[in-house]
Every structure is written in C-alpha cells, then in structure tokens.
Design a protein around this motif. Sequence first.
Motif, mmCIF file in Angstrom:
data_model
loop_
_atom_site.group_PDB
_atom_site.id
_atom_site.type_symbol
_atom_site.label_atom_id
_atom_site.label_comp_id
_atom_site.label_asym_id
_atom_site.label_seq_id
_atom_site.Cartn_x
_atom_site.Cartn_y
_atom_site.Cartn_z
ATOM 1 N N VAL A 1 0.823 -1.208 0.000
ATOM 2 C CA VAL A 1 0.000 0.000 0.000
ATOM 3 C C VAL A 1 0.857 1.258 0.000
ATOM 4 C CG1 VAL A 1 -1.956 -1.128 1.121
ATOM 5 C CG2 VAL A 1 -0.197 -0.056 2.528
ATOM 6 N N GLN A 2 2.157 1.108 -0.101
ATOM 7 C CA GLN A 2 3.042 2.271 -0.154
ATOM 8 C C GLN A 2 4.331 1.870 -0.856
ATOM 9 O OE1 GLN A 2 3.236 4.425 3.490
ATOM 10 N NE2 GLN A 2 4.949 5.697 2.889
ATOM 11 N N GLY A 3 4.866 2.832 -1.609
ATOM 12 C CA GLY A 3 6.109 2.579 -2.315
ATOM 13 C C GLY A 3 5.875 2.242 -3.774
ATOM 14 N N GLN A 4 6.929 1.757 -4.421
ATOM 15 C CA GLN A 4 6.866 1.434 -5.838
ATOM 16 C C GLN A 4 6.031 0.176 -6.074
ATOM 17 O OE1 GLN A 4 8.070 3.171 -8.405
ATOM 18 N NE2 GLN A 4 8.839 4.786 -7.031
ATOM 19 N N GLY A 5 5.235 0.198 -7.140
ATOM 20 C CA GLY A 5 4.500 -0.988 -7.544
ATOM 21 C C GLY A 5 3.164 -1.182 -6.874
ATOM 22 N N VAL A 6 2.694 -0.201 -6.082
ATOM 23 C CA VAL A 6 1.413 -0.361 -5.394
ATOM 24 C C VAL A 6 0.284 -0.523 -6.406
ATOM 25 C CG1 VAL A 6 -0.266 0.775 -3.899
ATOM 26 C CG2 VAL A 6 2.169 0.882 -3.358
ATOM 27 N N GLU A 7 0.255 0.386 -7.409
ATOM 28 C CA GLU A 7 -0.861 0.335 -8.346
ATOM 29 C C GLU A 7 -0.830 -0.948 -9.175
ATOM 30 O OE1 GLU A 7 2.448 2.587 -10.451
ATOM 31 O OE2 GLU A 7 1.593 2.438 -8.433
ATOM 32 N N LYS A 8 0.374 -1.449 -9.517
ATOM 33 C CA LYS A 8 0.465 -2.673 -10.314
ATOM 34 C C LYS A 8 -0.065 -3.873 -9.534
ATOM 35 C CE LYS A 8 4.389 -1.123 -13.124
ATOM 36 N NZ LYS A 8 5.789 -1.392 -13.525
ATOM 37 N N GLU A 9 0.294 -3.979 -8.246
ATOM 38 C CA GLU A 9 -0.200 -5.096 -7.442
ATOM 39 C C GLU A 9 -1.711 -4.995 -7.237
ATOM 40 O OE1 GLU A 9 1.874 -5.682 -3.823
ATOM 41 O OE2 GLU A 9 3.854 -5.839 -4.755
ATOM 42 N N THR A 10 -2.215 -3.788 -7.062
ATOM 43 C CA THR A 10 -3.656 -3.603 -6.870
ATOM 44 C C THR A 10 -4.416 -3.956 -8.149
ATOM 45 O OG1 THR A 10 -3.170 -1.822 -5.298
ATOM 46 C CG2 THR A 10 -5.426 -1.982 -6.107
ATOM 47 N N ILE A 11 -3.877 -3.563 -9.302
ATOM 48 C CA ILE A 11 -4.511 -3.904 -10.579
ATOM 49 C C ILE A 11 -4.531 -5.423 -10.757
ATOM 50 C CG2 ILE A 11 -4.252 -3.771 -13.080
ATOM 51 C CD1 ILE A 11 -3.102 -0.944 -12.658
ATOM 52 N N ARG A 12 -3.413 -6.078 -10.438
ATOM 53 C CA ARG A 12 -3.349 -7.546 -10.559
ATOM 54 C C ARG A 12 -4.383 -8.193 -9.638
ATOM 55 N NH1 ARG A 12 -0.433 -11.482 -7.756
ATOM 56 N NH2 ARG A 12 -0.080 -13.419 -8.957
ATOM 57 N N ALA A 13 -4.574 -7.643 -8.433
ATOM 58 C CA ALA A 13 -5.568 -8.184 -7.501
ATOM 59 C C ALA A 13 -6.973 -8.068 -8.085
ATOM 60 C CB ALA A 13 -5.482 -7.455 -6.167
ATOM 61 N N LEU A 14 -7.278 -6.926 -8.678
ATOM 62 C CA LEU A 14 -8.605 -6.739 -9.282
ATOM 63 C C LEU A 14 -8.825 -7.721 -10.426
ATOM 64 C CD1 LEU A 14 -8.784 -2.825 -9.349
ATOM 65 C CD2 LEU A 14 -10.174 -4.350 -7.939
ATOM 66 N N GLU A 15 -7.817 -7.902 -11.252
ATOM 67 C CA GLU A 15 -7.952 -8.807 -12.387
ATOM 68 C C GLU A 15 -8.161 -10.249 -11.917
ATOM 69 O OE1 GLU A 15 -4.381 -8.044 -14.507
ATOM 70 O OE2 GLU A 15 -5.167 -6.262 -15.558
ATOM 71 N N PRO B 1 -13.141 -18.352 -4.096
ATOM 72 C CA PRO B 1 -14.564 -17.996 -4.011
ATOM 73 C C PRO B 1 -14.809 -16.644 -4.679
ATOM 74 C CG PRO B 1 -13.484 -17.732 -1.876
ATOM 75 C CD PRO B 1 -12.490 -18.417 -2.767
ATOM 76 N N VAL B 2 -15.920 -16.532 -5.389
ATOM 77 C CA VAL B 2 -16.224 -15.300 -6.125
ATOM 78 C C VAL B 2 -16.740 -14.248 -5.142
ATOM 79 C CG1 VAL B 2 -17.594 -14.254 -7.954
ATOM 80 C CG2 VAL B 2 -16.786 -16.624 -8.185
ATOM 81 N N PRO B 3 -16.039 -13.123 -5.003
ATOM 82 C CA PRO B 3 -16.489 -12.098 -4.041
ATOM 83 C C PRO B 3 -17.695 -11.320 -4.557
ATOM 84 C CG PRO B 3 -14.412 -11.443 -5.069
ATOM 85 C CD PRO B 3 -14.769 -12.770 -5.626
ATOM 86 N N ASP B 4 -18.546 -10.929 -3.620
ATOM 87 C CA ASP B 4 -19.661 -10.042 -3.961
ATOM 88 C C ASP B 4 -19.213 -8.585 -4.027
ATOM 89 O OD1 ASP B 4 -21.704 -12.115 -3.829
ATOM 90 O OD2 ASP B 4 -21.281 -12.127 -1.683
ATOM 91 N N THR B 5 -18.172 -8.260 -3.269
ATOM 92 C CA THR B 5 -17.677 -6.880 -3.193
ATOM 93 C C THR B 5 -16.175 -6.916 -2.970
ATOM 94 O OG1 THR B 5 -19.747 -6.214 -2.145
ATOM 95 C CG2 THR B 5 -17.959 -4.636 -2.076
ATOM 96 N N ILE B 6 -15.492 -5.930 -3.561
ATOM 97 C CA ILE B 6 -14.048 -5.771 -3.352
ATOM 98 C C ILE B 6 -13.817 -4.445 -2.634
ATOM 99 C CG2 ILE B 6 -11.795 -5.526 -4.465
ATOM 100 C CD1 ILE B 6 -12.922 -7.119 -6.836
ATOM 101 N N VAL B 7 -12.989 -4.482 -1.576
ATOM 102 C CA VAL B 7 -12.625 -3.273 -0.830
ATOM 103 C C VAL B 7 -11.146 -3.017 -1.041
ATOM 104 C CG1 VAL B 7 -12.526 -2.123 1.407
ATOM 105 C CG2 VAL B 7 -14.407 -3.692 0.890
ATOM 106 N N ILE B 8 -10.814 -1.838 -1.593
ATOM 107 C CA ILE B 8 -9.421 -1.397 -1.697
ATOM 108 C C ILE B 8 -9.184 -0.412 -0.558
ATOM 109 C CG2 ILE B 8 -7.720 -0.192 -3.111
ATOM 110 C CD1 ILE B 8 -9.266 -1.076 -5.574
ATOM 111 N N GLY B 9 -8.310 -0.772 0.392
ATOM 112 C CA GLY B 9 -8.165 0.069 1.575
ATOM 113 C C GLY B 9 -6.749 0.201 2.072
ATOM 114 N N ARG B 10 -6.525 1.321 2.754
ATOM 115 C CA ARG B 10 -5.278 1.564 3.476
ATOM 116 C C ARG B 10 -5.502 2.769 4.383
ATOM 117 N NH1 ARG B 10 -0.165 4.440 1.896
ATOM 118 N NH2 ARG B 10 -0.681 5.331 3.926
#
Length: 443
Positions: free
Chosen positions: A171-185, A196-205
Amino acid sequence: MEPDQVLSVTELTREIREVLQGHIGTVWVEGEISNHRLQGSGHQYFTLKDAGSQLSCVMFRGARSGVRLSDGAQVQVHGEISVYEPRGQYQMVVKQVQMKGQGSLQARFEALKRKLHEEGLFDQDYKQDIPKYPRVVALVTSPTGAAIQDMLNILTRRAPWIHVLVFPVRVQGQGVEKETIRALEMLNRAEAHGLPVPDTIVIGRGGGSIEDLWAYNEESLARAIFASQIPVISAVGHEIDFTIADFVADLRAPTPSAAAELLAPDVTELKRHFESLSRRLGGQVMTLLDRHEQTLDFIARGALKTAPAYQLQTAEQAVDDLEDNLKVAAKEQLRGLGDLIQERQQIIVEHHPRIMLMEAAHRLENQAQQLQQKISHKLERLADQVTSRAQLMKHLGPESILARGFSYTTDAQGNVIRDAADVEPGQTLVTRLQQGQVTSTAV
C-alpha cells in the motif's frame, strides 16, 4: 548634510518595508523548516533555510496550510516579503504552505481528474450497487497494516457469516498500483483461479500524505477499477483524503473501518429484525388457522352435511334470481344510457356549426337593419337642424340687414369702417348696399 534629510529609524525602516513590498511583492520560496514554534494565539513562527541563507517567517492563524509544520520538513511557502518594524527585521508573511513537490502532484491530480470526468468514468450511471448482505468480501490491502485489523474486527463482530478473502498487496512505495490492478484482475476471474467469487471488493489503506497515497491517483488503477465487474469500494486514507480511486469506485468509504461497517449489518440488529418478522409471521399463521378452523367447524355442523341436495338447489335458485336481477338492471342501465345519448345528440344538433352560423347571420342581419334605421333617423334629425340653422343665419346675416335699407362701408382691403376718425383723406372707401356697391374717395 541638511537636517531635514536625516531620517528617523522608524522612517527608514518603513521606507525599507515599502521598497520590499513594492519591489518583490508575493512570491513562492522553497526550503527547510527550522526553529518552528506554535504560539497560544495560533500564530506560527519558523525559519526557512537552505545551504546558503535563512529567512524568518510568520504564518498567522487562519492561513492555509495543507501540511503539519515541523522542523526538518521540506516545504514551499507562498507569501509577502515585509519588515517587522519593532526589530527592524525583514520577514515573510506566509499565506499558504505545501510540501515540496506537492504543487506538481496536485496539478497532475487535477488534470487526470478532469480527463477521466470528461470521459464519463465518474458518472453515476456506471456505478454498481453494493450488495446489502454480501456472502464473500475481498479485502485488497496490506496484510500487516492497521487497516486490515480494523476491517476484520468489525466484520467478525458484526457479521460473522461473511467469508472474508484477503488479497495481500503493498500500500506504499513502488509498484502499489500494479499489485492492486493484478488483484482486481484475479478477483474478477476468481472462479478460474479456484477462489470464491467475491460479492464486493474493498481497496483500503490508512491515511498519509499526497505522496503516500499517490499510487491510488494513477490512471491505470482508475481504469482497472472502472472495468471491474465486481462492485468496488474505495477506502483509501482518512475522511479528508480524496484520491482518483474514490471518484471512479462504485462507492467511496471515508475510512477502511467505515467500509467494513457499510458491508456488515450489525448481527444484533439483524437478530431483532428476524425476531420481529418471526412474531408477525406466527401471528398471521395463527389467525389464518383459526379462520380455517371456524370454516371447517361450520361445515361440520351446518346443513351442507345433512341436506346437501337442498342446499345446492337453494343456491342454484339464488343464482337464477341474481341472473334475472342482472338482466333487469342491465336493461335499466341501457335505457338510461339511451336517454342520455339522445339528450347529448339534441345538444349536438342545437350546437351544430351550421345552425350556429345561421343564427349568427340572422342576428347580424337584424342588427344591420337596426343600425341602418338608427343612422337614417340620425341623418334626418341632423338635416332638420341644418335647415333650421340656415334659416336663422339668413335672418340674422348681413343680407337681411341690407334688405331693410342699411349699408356698411369698408376700406379697399375689406376692413369694416366703424369710426370716421379711422378714415384718412384720399382713402378709397367701398359702401355695400343690398344691390351692388359704391366706391368713393374720402376728402
């Protein structure tokens, strides 16, 4: 030196202040804060320095500061160069403070926000509904931060039936957005990955400076959130922090804890709600059973059990009576409708445009005749008046007077002579009689 050229210290200091303010005005200055102190009045005093010089600064209460001032902070300050006259010291009156480099980041933030808004990524029409009672919630956050602990505690306490899937990312430093994008995908293809297929995704910090949260302002992450088929809640930073992810997400939570509370209804409240529903349902079932029991009891003790043929014959006869009554009522209704239709037709005939035009033409003809009669009568009266006035004028006019032997005299221009004194010798006079006129010369 003449005495009148000698300045007092105050006068010289004031001139220096006016020169500084007039020549330099307001400027941006960059440097490191030292000797910072906060007064009880709310005013802040500090020194701004670099490798070669230092500048005394004062920031009065009410000035805009997007950062917490402290020694060692690299900042950019905006204000006016002035002079503090009691000490004869020049200083900067600071109006605004931002961290070094924050200005360019803010400009990038506003530019991207404007671009994505124009493309429609923030439109409410594209927002997906957040499930009221989710079964699987995916938390995309750091597995060791305070945010994950807060969310897990709230979800476990309020809704222990929810299956929580933690997808660890930086959640901080280099590569945060890339890891978050990979998580969403991956979460959008969870079934293919055996998850398990989530009903909702929470991006938080948790909260932080604009630099700490900058990964959540990247365009690539914003487009990945927009493309997600699973509703996304953005819970980045504190309540006062806003990122591009907040605008493009399906829902923005002010904090990670607030996101967990939005997803998890309180189990105590749910229990009370279900108990209330159970009591209402039980009461309705008992009422329905009592009603059916009364019906069955009536059937068991009634005539339907002892003489069903008689009851059926009576019912059939009642149906026949109702049929006759219905026919009579239908005829009466039709007769009434027929009378109403005739009445309406008569009204239509009376108000037919042709009838109305004929009546209007007849009225117009009568009015024209009346008007013609009134005009004729008026003209006859006027003719009589003219004849009477003519006779009166003839009787009173000069011709009638001349006929009785009178005459009147005028000068050559036709002006009536009323006084002999107005006549000059040699003046031409004209005397008018009943028949003709006489020209003479005054002597």
